[in-house]
Design a protein around this motif. Sequence first.
Motif, PDB file in Angstrom:
ATOM      1  N   GLY A   1      -5.150   6.169  11.053  1.00 47.41           N
ATOM      2  CA  GLY A   1      -4.268   6.576   9.969  1.00 47.41           C
ATOM      3  C   GLY A   1      -2.898   5.971  10.178  1.00 47.41           C
ATOM      4  N   PRO A   2      -2.006   6.069   9.189  1.00 47.33           N
ATOM      5  CA  PRO A   2      -0.672   5.476   9.324  1.00 47.33           C
ATOM      6  C   PRO A   2       0.089   6.101  10.489  1.00 47.33           C
ATOM      7  CG  PRO A   2      -0.808   6.881   7.376  1.00 47.33           C
ATOM      8  CD  PRO A   2      -2.196   6.724   7.887  1.00 47.33           C
TER       9      PRO A   2
ATOM     10  N   GLU B   1       5.297   5.224   3.003  1.00 46.94           N
ATOM     11  CA  GLU B   1       5.252   6.504   3.718  1.00 46.94           C
ATOM     12  C   GLU B   1       5.817   6.357   5.131  1.00 46.94           C
ATOM     13  OE1 GLU B   1       1.320   8.047   3.771  1.00 46.94           O
ATOM     14  OE2 GLU B   1       1.195   8.300   1.597  1.00 46.94           O
TER      15      GLU B   1
ATOM     16  N   TYR C   1       0.824   3.466   2.172  1.00 44.82           N
ATOM     17  CA  TYR C   1       1.134   3.791   3.563  1.00 44.82           C
ATOM     18  C   TYR C   1       2.423   3.117   4.037  1.00 44.82           C
ATOM     19  CZ  TYR C   1      -3.713   5.335   3.483  1.00 44.82           C
ATOM     20  OH  TYR C   1      -4.888   5.954   3.149  1.00 44.82           O
TER      21      TYR C   1
ATOM     22  N   THR D   1       0.855  -1.187   0.000  1.00 53.40           N
ATOM     23  CA  THR D   1       0.000   0.000   0.000  1.00 53.40           C
ATOM     24  C   THR D   1       0.888   1.233   0.000  1.00 53.40           C
ATOM     25  OG1 THR D   1      -0.063   0.364   2.393  1.00 53.40           O
ATOM     26  CG2 THR D   1      -1.609  -1.269   1.517  1.00 53.40           C
TER      27      THR D   1
ATOM     28  N   ASP E   1       2.927  10.453  12.738  1.00 52.64           N
ATOM     29  CA  ASP E   1       2.394  10.093  11.437  1.00 52.64           C
ATOM     30  C   ASP E   1       3.512  10.213  10.397  1.00 52.64           C
ATOM     31  OD1 ASP E   1       2.681  12.753  10.676  1.00 52.64           O
ATOM     32  OD2 ASP E   1       0.522  13.165  10.584  1.00 52.64           O
TER      33      ASP E   1
ATOM     34  N   TRP F   1      -3.993  -1.059   5.296  1.00 49.21           N
ATOM     35  CA  TRP F   1      -5.046  -0.057   5.148  1.00 49.21           C
ATOM     36  C   TRP F   1      -5.665   0.259   6.514  1.00 49.21           C
ATOM     37  CZ3 TRP F   1      -5.204   2.383   0.688  1.00 49.21           C
ATOM     38  CH2 TRP F   1      -4.745   1.730  -0.460  1.00 49.21           C
TER      39      TRP F   1
END
Length: 253
Positions: free
Chosen positions: A220-221, A34, A31, A29, A239, A203
């Motif tokens: 969220g991530p 990131e 994420y 993904t 984050d 996710w």
Amino acid sequence: MARALALLLLLELVLAQRLAVIGDWGAETPYRLEVASALWRFHTQAPLEALFTVGDNFYPRGRVVEAYLKDLPPIPLYPAFGNHDAPALAEQLDRFRLKRPFYRVKIGQVEAFVLYSEDFTQAQRSWLERALSESQAPWKLVLLHRPLYSSGLHGGSRSLRSALEPLLLRHRVALVLAGHDHHYERLLAKGLVHLVTGGGGAWPRAVPMVKPESQKIHVGPNFVVLTVGQNALEVQALDPSLEVLDRFSLATP
């Protein structure tokens, strides 16, 4: 005076012991990359000594993906193993040079007890009780995949809570870190702080109902950084932009 203070702060920054934790991370993904990039940036600014995972290292069935590992900072990696890792557990144990999926590791003032929550046997519980009683570390951390408490879709595991909570309280464990639910959450139960950090790449999932023990939630991530001081353990959840989602300190137990 100002220069001496600046040098002192710089020395403290360099000498501080920092450990990072990610969970539910090895998925294809946006994420995942990131979070991995954010870990790199953080490590460049404030060096990390080691990286722990709280499981689900490789989706969907645990087969090792070397490219995912190469995206992480080049520091020692200590994994826990989750339900998505279980089908290829032997392969992962071989890759990480581990004899079994539960173990202990001491890094400076911290001793981490990594558990295998997919098959928490009486033998594993006996090992943990003995290991905790032997430990002289000022900070004892427990890491596992399935949380004891969580407001997420899976929720906390009652069977693990029943088996583990008395030991953790008796031996003054400072912090319990888990994944499985794909969000960040800090909970306080019977005086013990539990973190869910399952936003390392999979996710994100919404939280259906906030539990009474919950103190902070972010969907969220995310990843967690632990900074060990002389008399306190500072915990930050960040984050991918390195914005602080949550910060708190624990005094020496």
